[in-house]
Design a protein around this motif. Structure first.
Motif, PDB file in Angstrom:
ATOM      1  N   ASN A 174       0.789  -1.352   0.016  1.00 40.05           N
ATOM      2  CA  ASN A 174       0.039  -0.042  -0.142  1.00 40.05           C
ATOM      3  C   ASN A 174       0.794   1.172  -0.063  1.00 40.05           C
ATOM      4  O   ASN A 174       0.887   1.878   0.998  1.00 40.05           O
ATOM      5  CB  ASN A 174      -0.891   0.019   1.158  1.00 40.05           C
ATOM      6  CG  ASN A 174      -1.851  -0.957   1.260  1.00 40.05           C
ATOM      7  OD1 ASN A 174      -2.650  -1.092   0.219  1.00 40.05           O
ATOM      8  ND2 ASN A 174      -2.120  -1.778   2.251  1.00 40.05           N
ATOM      9  N   VAL A 212      -3.927  -3.224  -4.533  1.00 37.84           N
ATOM     10  CA  VAL A 212      -4.481  -4.192  -4.048  1.00 37.84           C
ATOM     11  C   VAL A 212      -5.392  -3.863  -2.904  1.00 37.84           C
ATOM     12  O   VAL A 212      -5.350  -2.954  -2.292  1.00 37.84           O
ATOM     13  CB  VAL A 212      -3.257  -5.091  -3.514  1.00 37.84           C
ATOM     14  CG1 VAL A 212      -2.235  -5.395  -4.409  1.00 37.84           C
ATOM     15  CG2 VAL A 212      -2.447  -4.353  -2.292  1.00 37.84           C
ATOM     16  N   LYS A 278      -7.960   4.467  -3.244  1.00 37.75           N
ATOM     17  CA  LYS A 278      -7.804   3.322  -2.222  1.00 37.75           C
ATOM     18  C   LYS A 278      -6.907   3.639  -0.950  1.00 37.75           C
ATOM     19  O   LYS A 278      -7.293   3.641   0.156  1.00 37.75           O
ATOM     20  CB  LYS A 278      -7.350   1.927  -2.836  1.00 37.75           C
ATOM     21  CG  LYS A 278      -7.380   0.902  -1.878  1.00 37.75           C
ATOM     22  CD  LYS A 278      -6.533   0.416  -1.188  1.00 37.75           C
ATOM     23  CE  LYS A 278      -6.582  -0.687  -0.176  1.00 37.75           C
ATOM     24  NZ  LYS A 278      -5.307  -1.071   0.441  1.00 37.75           N
ATOM     25  N   ASN A 283      -7.347   3.276   3.180  1.00 39.89           N
ATOM     26  CA  ASN A 283      -6.571   3.346   4.305  1.00 39.89           C
ATOM     27  C   ASN A 283      -6.430   4.513   5.178  1.00 39.89           C
ATOM     28  O   ASN A 283      -6.071   4.346   6.327  1.00 39.89           O
ATOM     29  CB  ASN A 283      -5.034   2.894   3.729  1.00 39.89           C
ATOM     30  CG  ASN A 283      -4.872   1.606   2.781  1.00 39.89           C
ATOM     31  OD1 ASN A 283      -4.825   1.519   1.775  1.00 39.89           O
ATOM     32  ND2 ASN A 283      -4.904   0.437   3.816  1.00 39.89           N
ATOM     33  N   HIS A 286      -9.119   3.861   7.594  1.00 41.78           N
ATOM     34  CA  HIS A 286      -8.620   2.764   8.547  1.00 41.78           C
ATOM     35  C   HIS A 286      -7.726   3.583   9.626  1.00 41.78           C
ATOM     36  O   HIS A 286      -7.754   2.974  10.774  1.00 41.78           O
ATOM     37  CB  HIS A 286      -7.963   1.911   7.637  1.00 41.78           C
ATOM     38  CG  HIS A 286      -8.632   0.473   7.679  1.00 41.78           C
ATOM     39  ND1 HIS A 286      -7.956  -0.565   6.961  1.00 41.78           N
ATOM     40  CD2 HIS A 286      -9.456   0.037   8.085  1.00 41.78           C
ATOM     41  CE1 HIS A 286      -8.599  -1.612   7.234  1.00 41.78           C
ATOM     42  NE2 HIS A 286      -9.907  -1.307   7.938  1.00 41.78           N
ATOM     43  N   ILE A 357      -3.911  -2.320  13.085  1.00 46.63           N
ATOM     44  CA  ILE A 357      -3.791  -1.160  11.877  1.00 46.63           C
ATOM     45  C   ILE A 357      -2.782   0.020  12.237  1.00 46.63           C
ATOM     46  O   ILE A 357      -2.358   0.498  11.481  1.00 46.63           O
ATOM     47  CB  ILE A 357      -5.524  -0.740  11.348  1.00 46.63           C
ATOM     48  CG1 ILE A 357      -5.742  -1.956  10.985  1.00 46.63           C
ATOM     49  CG2 ILE A 357      -5.038   0.411  10.528  1.00 46.63           C
ATOM     50  CD1 ILE A 357      -7.516  -1.878  10.837  1.00 46.63           C
ATOM     51  N   LYS A 364       3.190   4.783   7.624  1.00 49.43           N
ATOM     52  CA  LYS A 364       1.700   4.812   6.714  1.00 49.43           C
ATOM     53  C   LYS A 364       1.158   6.153   6.635  1.00 49.43           C
ATOM     54  O   LYS A 364       0.412   6.661   5.625  1.00 49.43           O
ATOM     55  CB  LYS A 364       0.750   3.865   7.494  1.00 49.43           C
ATOM     56  CG  LYS A 364       1.050   2.675   7.479  1.00 49.43           C
ATOM     57  CD  LYS A 364       0.276   1.864   8.579  1.00 49.43           C
ATOM     58  CE  LYS A 364       0.429   0.212   8.352  1.00 49.43           C
ATOM     59  NZ  LYS A 364      -0.411  -0.358   9.286  1.00 49.43           N
TER      60      LYS A 364
HETATM   61  C1  CS2 Z   1      -4.893  -1.898   6.766  1.00 52.63           C
HETATM   62  C2  CS2 Z   1      -4.715  -2.640   5.542  1.00 52.63           C
HETATM   63  O1  CS2 Z   1      -3.356  -2.865   8.430  1.00 52.63           O
HETATM   64  C3  CS2 Z   1      -3.669  -1.978   7.791  1.00 52.63           C
HETATM   65  O2  CS2 Z   1      -2.817  -0.859   7.830  1.00 52.63           O
HETATM   66  O3  CS2 Z   1      -5.132  -0.619   6.573  1.00 52.63           O
HETATM   67  O4  CS2 Z   1      -3.865  -3.607   5.773  1.00 52.63           O
HETATM   68  C4  CS2 Z   1      -5.926  -2.735   4.878  1.00 52.63           C
HETATM   69  O5  CS2 Z   1      -6.659  -3.753   5.532  1.00 52.63           O
HETATM   70  C5  CS2 Z   1      -5.805  -3.445   3.533  1.00 52.63           C
HETATM   71  O6  CS2 Z   1      -4.995  -2.309   2.963  1.00 52.63           O
HETATM   72  C6  CS2 Z   1      -7.139  -3.567   2.642  1.00 52.63           C
HETATM   73  O7  CS2 Z   1      -6.837  -3.915   1.269  1.00 52.63           O
END
Ligand code: CS2
Length: 476
Positions: A174, A212, A278, A283, A286, A357, A364
């Motif tokens: 990512n 992805v 995405k 993310n 998230h 996460i 990130k």
């Molecule tokens: C999540 C990702 O763990 C993380 O940081 O934001 O792994 C997320 O679940 C994936 O990118 C979904 O495709």
């Protein structure tokens, strides 16, 4: 009696891909698409999976002939599938020579990666190789590498020497413009080792970018037990994931590829718009839910968004802060995409921990949140919700939760972050100390006085009222 394990009835597929990073995401995603493609169209596209770190995956998979179960968890129940696309699993630290050899073999036409953000050994704020990273420093002066970049360059050097066509390098992490980023890192490393090799890589090797997406929480002992109960065998390598999956791939594979396009992957000429969508929509929220949810006392994403204020926070972020910075990719409707995300987060069968996460936030934040803030500010808009998220991260990496209990902060910069936070005693001083970490915040953001002032106010709000209350006030 030993527990029953999976066993192969037919031969393992002949390898054509070497994959670095055999973790849960790879097993729920790349390996499943590839199994689908082999099932449909054949081809020698079996995968040699290589762990750059621990032997866990190999130890789990070898006794079951490299088969494992992918468990699709929908809101209404589970669906099981045995995945048979793995040919072999290797552990790089045990035998780096074997890894370079299989990567250099003419049968290997693709090297793919899911090594997480920190596996690229780069500086997230600048996208440059971190030359002081211990693995990179090691690989620059030794023949047998440790890092992903080191293995790619060592294997390409061997292929060049033996006159073998290069493999295609396909990153599936990512990161923004992930193919371009990895190409830059590989070239930087190769230039330091051997400029002629770097020149060859520059003209000969393809680095397609990919987007992805499949939510895949880490497998827990309870998951393994539930599978054993349902199916009667023990599979510690099993993975649990949501039904949704999306793979957008830049179609640049000079030495061929499995027919992923026939089994649902979207082959395109440019991935960038999909990647931005995405990384920023999914993310970005998230990570927001991870920090503010964890501080608010929520264990999983589903629990966090069952609090209507947190769900509303996501909706406000998408509508007013994130989507206005995006160009819609072809075939996507951004508001509909965002609304579908909330449904995915709500899936109660997926226990995706906020703590998981929250991990590696320093790697990130730049591509998930800070880039959005920077673009919005450049266009004259404010981003109070994302600033609250950054303040949440700053509180989180301070290592103490809202009840005074320690937080286990996992991050390659954890020690620096903690020291920056502990070395200051007011909200303002803590925010300033963290903003000064250039590996995370670039000069533009760090020197933006309005951004800093808003961040200090948000941080102080979290200290005074707690995350739940701040989310409630924000969404009121
Ligand atoms: C999540 C990702 O763990 C993380 O940081 O934001 O792994 C997320 O679940 C994936 O990118 C979904 O495709």
């Amino acid at each position: 009696m030993p527990a029953k394990r999976l066993t192969r009835t037919d031969a393992a597929p002949k390898p054509g891909i070497v994959h670095l990073g055999p973790g849960a995401f790879f097993r729920a995603f790349n390996a499943v698409y590839t199994a689908d493609a082999i099932e449909r169209d054949g081809g020698d596209w079996g995968i040699v999976a290589v762990s750059l770190q621990s032997p866990t995956a190999r130890d789990q998979l070898t006794p079951q002939d490299n088969l494992y179960t992918s468990v699709t968890l929908g809101p209404d129940g589970a669906d099981y599938r045995v995945v048979n696309s793995l040919s072999e699993v290797l552990v790089a630290p045990e035998n780096p020579t074997a890894v370079v050899e299989i990567m250099a073999a003419h049968t290997t036409r693709i090297v793919s990666l899911t090594v997480t953000e920190k596996g690229y050994c780069h500086e997230p704020a600048t996208g440059r190789l971190n030359l002081s990273h211990s693995d990179i420093a090691h690989d620059l002066t030794n023949d047998l590498p440790k890092s992903a970049v080191g293995f790619i360059v060592a294997a390409l050097a061997k292929r060049r020497q033996s006159g073998t066509a290069p493999f295609t390098v396909m990153t599936c992490d990512n990161l923004p413009s992930n193919g371009h980023l990895l190409r830059k890192l590989v070239l930087e490393f190769a230039t330091a080792k051997d400029p002629a090799l770097a020149a060859w890589i520059e003209t000969e090797v393809a680095f397609p970018s990919t987007m992805v997406d499949r939510i895949t929480p880490a497998t827990t002992p309870a998951d393994v037990e539930a599978l054993q109960k349902a199916k009667g065998y023990f599979d510690p390598a099993c993975v649990q994931h949501e039904p949704f999956r999306q793979w957008v791939i830049e179609d640049n594979f000079p030495s061929g590829r499995p027919s992923w396009d026939k089994v649902g992957a979207q082959m395109v000429t440019s991935v960038e718009a999909h990647e931005h969508m995405k990384l920023r929509c999914l993310n970005g929220t998230h990570s927001t839910l991870a920090y503010l949810g964890y501080l608010g006392g929520y264990e999983t994403i589903a629990e966090t968004v069952s609090d209507p204020n947190y769900a509303k926070l996501c909706q406000i972020l998408w509508q007013t802060e994130i989507i206005p910075t995006l160009d819609p990719p072809e075939g996507e409707n951004l508001p509909a995409y965002a609304e579908a995300l909330l449904e995915r987060y709500r899936n109660p069968s997926i226990r995706h921990r906020t703590w998981q996460i929250a991990m590696d936030g320093s790697q990130k934040l730049p591509q998930r949140i800070l880039g959005t803030i920077r673009d919005a500010r450049a266009a004259g808009r404010t981003t109070p919700g994302l600033i609250l998220a950054v303040a949440g991260w700053m509180r989180y990496v301070g290592g103490v939760d809202e009840n005074g209990a320690p937080i286990e902060v996992k991050d390659p910069l954890a020690t620096d972050l903690r020291a920056a936070s502990d070395g200051a005693d007011t909200a303002q001083a803590k925010v300033e100390a963290l903003l000064a970490i250039r590996k995370v915040f670039d000069e533009t953001l760090a020197s933006d006085a309005d951004f800093k002032a808003a961040l200090i106010t948000a941080y102080q709000g979290l200290v005074d009222h707690g995350a739940k209350e701040m989310v409630k006030r924000f969404t009121a």
